[in-house]
Design an enzyme around this catalytic site. Structure first.
Site, short mmCIF file in Angstrom:
data_model
loop_
_atom_site.label_atom_id
_atom_site.label_comp_id
_atom_site.label_asym_id
_atom_site.label_seq_id
_atom_site.Cartn_x
_atom_site.Cartn_y
_atom_site.Cartn_z
N ARG A 60 -34.25 7.92 -19.48
CA ARG A 60 -35.10 8.88 -20.20
C ARG A 60 -34.80 8.87 -21.71
O ARG A 60 -35.69 8.98 -22.52
CB ARG A 60 -34.84 10.26 -19.62
N LYS A 95 -26.47 4.80 -2.22
CA LYS A 95 -26.21 5.94 -1.37
C LYS A 95 -26.06 7.18 -2.23
O LYS A 95 -25.79 7.02 -3.42
CB LYS A 95 -24.96 5.72 -0.53
N HIS A 104 -21.40 -0.25 -0.78
CA HIS A 104 -20.56 -1.21 -1.53
C HIS A 104 -19.36 -1.69 -0.71
O HIS A 104 -18.76 -2.71 -1.04
CB HIS A 104 -20.14 -0.63 -2.88
N LYS A 133 -17.05 -5.73 -0.33
CA LYS A 133 -15.61 -5.95 -0.57
C LYS A 133 -15.20 -7.27 0.06
O LYS A 133 -15.59 -7.59 1.18
CB LYS A 133 -14.80 -4.78 0.00
N GLU A 164 -7.67 7.83 0.18
CA GLU A 164 -7.81 7.82 -1.28
C GLU A 164 -6.80 8.77 -1.91
O GLU A 164 -6.49 9.82 -1.33
CB GLU A 164 -9.22 8.28 -1.67
N ASP A 210 -20.10 11.66 3.16
CA ASP A 210 -19.78 10.82 2.00
C ASP A 210 -19.18 9.47 2.41
O ASP A 210 -19.41 8.47 1.75
CB ASP A 210 -18.81 11.59 1.08
N HIS A 241 -19.60 4.09 4.90
CA HIS A 241 -18.56 3.07 4.74
C HIS A 241 -17.77 2.83 6.04
O HIS A 241 -17.59 1.69 6.46
CB HIS A 241 -17.59 3.45 3.63
C1 BG6 Z 1 -18.08 6.35 -2.62
C2 BG6 Z 1 -17.82 7.78 -2.28
O1 BG6 Z 1 -19.21 5.88 -1.91
O2 BG6 Z 1 -16.95 5.56 -2.28
C3 BG6 Z 1 -16.59 8.28 -3.02
O3 BG6 Z 1 -18.95 8.58 -2.64
C4 BG6 Z 1 -15.41 7.36 -2.75
O4 BG6 Z 1 -16.28 9.61 -2.64
C5 BG6 Z 1 -15.78 5.91 -3.00
O5 BG6 Z 1 -14.36 7.76 -3.60
C6 BG6 Z 1 -14.66 5.00 -2.54
O6 BG6 Z 1 -14.91 3.68 -2.95
P1 BG6 Z 1 -13.72 2.67 -3.21
O7 BG6 Z 1 -14.41 1.38 -3.46
O8 BG6 Z 1 -12.97 3.19 -4.39
O9 BG6 Z 1 -12.86 2.67 -1.98
#
Ligand code: BG6
Length: 492
Positions: free
Chosen positions: A61, A158, A188, A192, A226, A245, A250
């Protein structure tokens, strides 16, 4: 990147450039574009994967000119890529590939300019790095202004919906203007490096696949731990929680790749058909098989509530669950899934615990006779197989397990171990027109169809997550979930 063995070392041959393209990034000034997409593209550029005719067009924008956008991108690259991954010479040349168009998603402004920028004879891709509420709007605008060709590709991020209903709506909205073959739904985790290696290990060796079933596998553990908390994105996270999430997407993808039948070919629909079958074979999960946690302040770490800036919240920042894939291959073999924020360390892995040998020829107290295969996603990507050997020395037959460890960094050398970020790989796949590592619409819907009743059940009961200390390995209840079955989680 192709690795070839030369003598002892494994050398990496040059990357093969993709076809010339115009990639439009909607939301080009946003967080994801700055952190991942643009730095990822720059890395592919430095690696020689982008042909000279490739162009990246930022769209958002904000009114600004090409030079101001290029300056923002330079800053993002310098902020989000460590110095060793940057090539100052390449940076200038990369920035010259960029242009910028200000567009008003809901109005008329900017769209004619965007159309004028696009070329006919190159791959056309549009990355929707925007809130899902705008997916439909952008799709309609691209259609209305006749910008997207019939063979254009769109990339969507996502969260793809927050339940089955919203995911269906999104799929229908996109389907109004694009065919499924044009839609690239990103998860994503599929980009990996080690996740792709899971398929190479399973289907490129005779060693594992014959044992990859309920007869030989005791259980599987999938962990995505994490260290980070939810600070900075609390508003989004508090409406999602770990289930929406992380698990629905994932962890589900990791589970699918681990549990699926061998596809006939490594091709998009062959792989995605097999993954879909896994999701459809998942049993509903009983409440006793789920532990939801929320972190409490500990040491220097703030609590979830402080991070999420909420006074009260029933959102889980940790979840552990025991699930069953109800099919012939996995009959009664549990899959334990676990993910959480603010845990002791960052560690993601898939671990296959094989059964003990059926009969011991050694003394009952000789020791362990079971193999464990772990696929480490991050950090320190690699594969480790633990095998039983005799403890060296006198004193009879005592068994110990030792690792047959292949750290990518050790085995393949620093150049290969400097693995590309998931986004780098996935964006190049979009340009190559390869959907294998992207989710199909029916897969996403099936994942929500499994997730929804679980969430609905805990909401109906008014469940509260149990507390765990920030910086710990999660709530005690998660350990108990395993102890009940005489099993233990791997250390985080
Ligand atoms: C994202 C989530 O899709 O993946 C996050 O929304 C998360 O909450 C992240 O931290 C983790 O990705 P990675 O690649 O750092 O393991």
């Amino acid at each position: 990147m192709e690795a070839v063995r030369q003598g002892k070392a494994i050398m990496v041959s040059r990357v093969i450039p993709v076809d010339p393209f115009d990639l439009v990034i909607f939301g080009a000034t946003g967080d994801l574009a700055r952190r991942k997409i643009l730095p990822g593209l720059y890395r592919r550029f430095c690696d020689g994967q982008m042909p000279p005719e490739a162009r990246i067009i930022g769209a958002a924008r904000t009114e600004q000119d090409n030079a101001a956008f290029a300056e923002q991108v330079r800053e993002a690259i310098e902020t989000f890529l460590p110095a060793k991954k940057r090539d100052p010479k390449g940076l200038k040349a990369f920035l010259e590939r960029l242009s910028y168009v200000a567009v008003d998603a809901h109005g008329e402004a900017g769209w004619e300019d965007l159309r004028a920028t696009m070329r006919d004879n190159v791959v056309q891709a549009f990355y929707f790095s925007v809130a899902p509420a705008l997916f439909g709007v952008l799709a309609e605008r691209l259609h209305h202004f006749e910008i997207a060709r019939k063979d254009a590709r769109i990339v969507v991020e996502k969260p793809f919906g927050r339940d089955l209903g919203t995911a269906r709506e999104l799929n229908a909205t996109l389907a109004a203007h694009f065919d499924e073959a044009q839609i690239y739904r990103i998860d994503h985790y599929l980009g990996k490096e080690t996740v792709q290696n899971l398929m190479a290990v399973r289907f490129g060796n005779t060693l594992f696949e014959p044992l990859w079933n309920a007869q030989y596998v005791d259980h599987v553990q999938i962990t995505v731990a994490e260290e980070v908390g939810v600070g900075g994105r609390g508003a989004y996270y508090d409406k999602s929680g770990a289930m929406r999430d992380m698990v629905q997407n994932h962890l589900m993808q990791l589970l699918c790749l681990t549990a699926m039948e061998p596809p006939a070919r490594f091709e998009p629909d062959a792989v995605r058909d097999e993954k879909l079958k896994v999701i459809r074979a998942l049993d509903p999960v009983a409440p006793v098989d789920i532990v939801r946690g929320q972190y409490r302040a500990s040491g220097d770490h703030a609590s979830y509530l402080e991070d999420a800036e909420a006074e009260v919240s029933r959102t889980e920042s940790f979840i552990a669950m025991k699930i069953h894939v109800s099919n012939w291959r996995w009959n009664r073999t549990p899959f334990y899934l676990r993910t959480g924020k603010r845990l002791r360390s960052r560690k993601s892995e898939i671990v296959i615990h094989f059964k003990e040998t059926p009969h011991s020829i050694f003394d009952a107290d000789a020791g362990n006779r079971a193999n464990v295969l772990s696929i480490r996603l991050q950090p320190d990507e690699g594969i480790d197989l633990r095998v039983t050997i005799k403890e060296p020395g006198p004193g009879g037959m005592r068994l110990i397990d030792v690792p047959l460890d292949m750290s990518f960094a050790d085995a393949l050398g620093p150049e290969v171990a400097d693995v590309p970020d998931a986004y780098e790989r996935l964006i190049m796949d979009v340009i190559r027109g390869n959907q294998t590592l992207f989710m199909r619409g029916d897969e996403v819907e099936a994942a929500w169809a499994w997730t929804d009743p679980i969430i609905a059940a805990w909401e109906a009961r008014g469940d509260r997550p149990v507390p765990y200390h920030a910086g710990s390995s999660g709530p005690e209840e998660a350990a108990i979930l395993m102890h009940r079955d005489n099993r233990r989680w791997r250390e985080i």
